[in-house]
Scaffold this motif. Structure first.
Motif, PDB file in Angstrom:
ATOM      1  N   THR A 155       5.882   0.263  -7.068  1.00  0.00           N
ATOM      2  CA  THR A 155       5.714   1.113  -6.085  1.00  0.00           C
ATOM      3  C   THR A 155       7.132   2.165  -5.835  1.00  0.00           C
ATOM      4  N   ILE A 157       8.966   5.831  -4.125  1.00  0.00           N
ATOM      5  CA  ILE A 157       9.007   6.957  -3.197  1.00  0.00           C
ATOM      6  C   ILE A 157      10.302   7.757  -3.725  1.00  0.00           C
ATOM      7  N   ASP A 169       4.531   9.300  -4.053  1.00  0.00           N
ATOM      8  CA  ASP A 169       4.902  10.014  -2.723  1.00  0.00           C
ATOM      9  C   ASP A 169       6.350  10.537  -2.890  1.00  0.00           C
ATOM     10  N   ARG A 314       7.340   5.531   4.602  1.00  0.00           N
ATOM     11  CA  ARG A 314       6.474   5.808   3.698  1.00  0.00           C
ATOM     12  C   ARG A 314       6.286   4.794   2.847  1.00  0.00           C
ATOM     13  N   MET A 315       7.252   4.181   2.297  1.00  0.00           N
ATOM     14  CA  MET A 315       7.162   2.940   1.403  1.00  0.00           C
ATOM     15  C   MET A 315       6.417   1.741   2.002  1.00  0.00           C
ATOM     16  N   TRP A 317       4.287   2.141   4.318  1.00  0.00           N
ATOM     17  CA  TRP A 317       2.684   2.642   4.383  1.00  0.00           C
ATOM     18  C   TRP A 317       2.150   2.422   2.947  1.00  0.00           C
ATOM     19  N   ARG A 318       2.847   2.945   1.820  1.00  0.00           N
ATOM     20  CA  ARG A 318       2.199   3.025   0.594  1.00  0.00           C
ATOM     21  C   ARG A 318       2.017   1.491   0.106  1.00  0.00           C
ATOM     22  N   ASN A 321      -1.132   0.568   1.767  1.00  0.00           N
ATOM     23  CA  ASN A 321      -2.233   1.494   1.286  1.00  0.00           C
ATOM     24  C   ASN A 321      -2.318   2.118  -0.155  1.00  0.00           C
ATOM     25  N   PRO A 322      -2.280   1.141  -1.127  1.00  0.00           N
ATOM     26  CA  PRO A 322      -2.231   1.457  -2.393  1.00  0.00           C
ATOM     27  C   PRO A 322      -3.270   2.503  -3.028  1.00  0.00           C
ATOM     28  N   ASN A 323      -3.911   2.714  -2.498  1.00  0.00           N
ATOM     29  CA  ASN A 323      -5.356   3.246  -3.320  1.00  0.00           C
ATOM     30  C   ASN A 323      -5.619   4.570  -2.475  1.00  0.00           C
ATOM     31  N   TYR A 326      -1.660  10.344  -3.007  1.00  0.00           N
ATOM     32  CA  TYR A 326      -0.208  10.357  -2.774  1.00  0.00           C
ATOM     33  C   TYR A 326       0.059  11.740  -2.001  1.00  0.00           C
ATOM     34  N   GLU A 327       1.044  11.757  -1.163  1.00  0.00           N
ATOM     35  CA  GLU A 327       1.543  12.724  -0.285  1.00  0.00           C
ATOM     36  C   GLU A 327       3.013  13.416  -0.577  1.00  0.00           C
TER      37      GLU A 327
END
Length: 347
Positions: A155, A157, A169, A314-315, A317-318, A321-323, A326-327
């Motif tokens: 993952t 950021i 992201d 955001r990390m 959160w990602r 919420n892996p699926n 992207y923001e």
């Protein structure tokens, strides 16, 4: 440090010598205190891991886990060439946020971009990147190395503007808005001949500054042709000669310095012509932090540390919420109306 579950408004108030009422107002963004006091309250609350009910509700809505069953390990990757102010401020933001959740952050220097794929893989293995919970990628990492980092199955950021179609992201302070703020401020004070200074080729953010300058000028019915501005890097002699030539030929009344490292050259180039700021040229600089030598420089305020804080959120959160899509998030700061901009002279 006290147990985070037992931290109260009274805890913060006692440590700072304030009333609970003042602490509560500071955390809710209400008026009635100096910005220094507000900053102290928010900083201590962050270090102690205190969150208001509104903050916890907001994190719940965004599905950011408030408590973790185990501490996580993250890596913060900086350019091989070394740290600058933005990396230090970003690290402080990310570190302060992750520490409040009990997580660890390790700073690593990226490998040089002259190496092979095998050399990069060895570096990644040596630093255990595949076993981290996530990577924070900072600005100014060489393009080749950034591309290799983005391919790692971890993952990530990106604390930078994303490259086209990047599967990641991203968060960044909005330099485009900062440039538009700056140009608008100069236009409102009657400046029509504005000289842009700053390399536009080395990094994505540098190019975006120039594009925003062109858009802002064109919106005001003014041209912004590249050969009438200083948009390349060069030797000291070349740079000084180009700046002097542009100041004489274009006769600007104001200068917008898009890169903080160019400010000293702006002052030097003006001095060679016997001219001064702001009496001869108004000046705005895109500084990453207040300049100790120019404390009242007119400048847009770039929320760099805040990007680090939001990047940490955001990390987390990602990871939860892996699926989800992207923001790409841009944070806009305020504007410091310093003493280096005067009204344009009558023509």
């Amino acid at each position: 440090m006290p147990n985070k579950k037992k931290i109260t408004l009274q805890t913060i108030a006692d440590q700072l010598g304030l009333t609970v009422h003042t602490v509560s107002k500071a955390l809710r963004g209400l008026p009635g205190m100096s910005e220094e006091t507000r900053s102290e309250v928010i900083g201590l609350a962050g270090r102690l891991g205190y969150r208001t009910k509104e903050q916890e509700r907001g994190m719940a809505v965004e599905r950011i886990p408030i408590y973790s069953s185990k501490p996580r390990r993250f890596a913060f990757i900086v350019p091989h060439e070394g740290l600058v102010v933005i990396h230090q401020k970003l690290y402080e933001g990310v570190q302060s946020r992750l520490a409040a959740f009990g997580h660890k952050l390790e700073m690593l220097f990226a490998p040089p971009d002259q190496g092979s794929e095998a050399a990069f893989d060895d570096w990644a293995d040596t630093n255990g990147l595949h076993y981290t919970d996530g990577l924070f990628l900072t600005p100014m990492i060489a393009a080749k190395i950034e591309e290799q980092l983005l391919r790692l199955p971890v993952t990530k950021i990106l604390l930078n503007y994303p490259p086209p179609a990047a599967q990641v992201d991203s968060l960044i302070w909005d330099v485009s808005s900062a440039v538009h703020q700056s140009v608008r401020y100069l236009l409102d004070r009657g400046h029509r001949r504005i000289l842009y200074i700053g390399d536009i080729r080395l990094h994505r953010g540098f190019r975006l500054r120039w594009q925003a300058f062109q858009e802002a000028m064109n919106s005001a019915g003014l041209s912004a042709e590249e050969d009438r501005h200083l948009t390349r890097a060069g030797s000291k002699e070349w740079y000084t000669a180009m700046l002097s030539d542009l100041l004489i030929r274009e006769k600007p009344t104001a200068i917008l310095s898009g890169l903080e490292q160019d400010l000293a050259w702006v002052y030097y180039g003006c001095s060679l012509l016997g001219r001064h700021i702001p009496s001869d040229y108004s000046l705005i600089g895109l500084e990453h932090a207040p300049n100790a030598h120019l404390p009242d420089l007119t400048r847009p305020e770039l929320p760099i540390k805040e990007v680090g804080v939001r990047g940490a959120d955001r990390m987390l959160w990602r990871l939860s919420n892996p699926n989800l899509p992207y923001e790409h998030i841009r944070l806009q700061g305020g504007f410091h109306r310093g003493s280096t901009v005067l009204e344009a002279p009558a023509e």
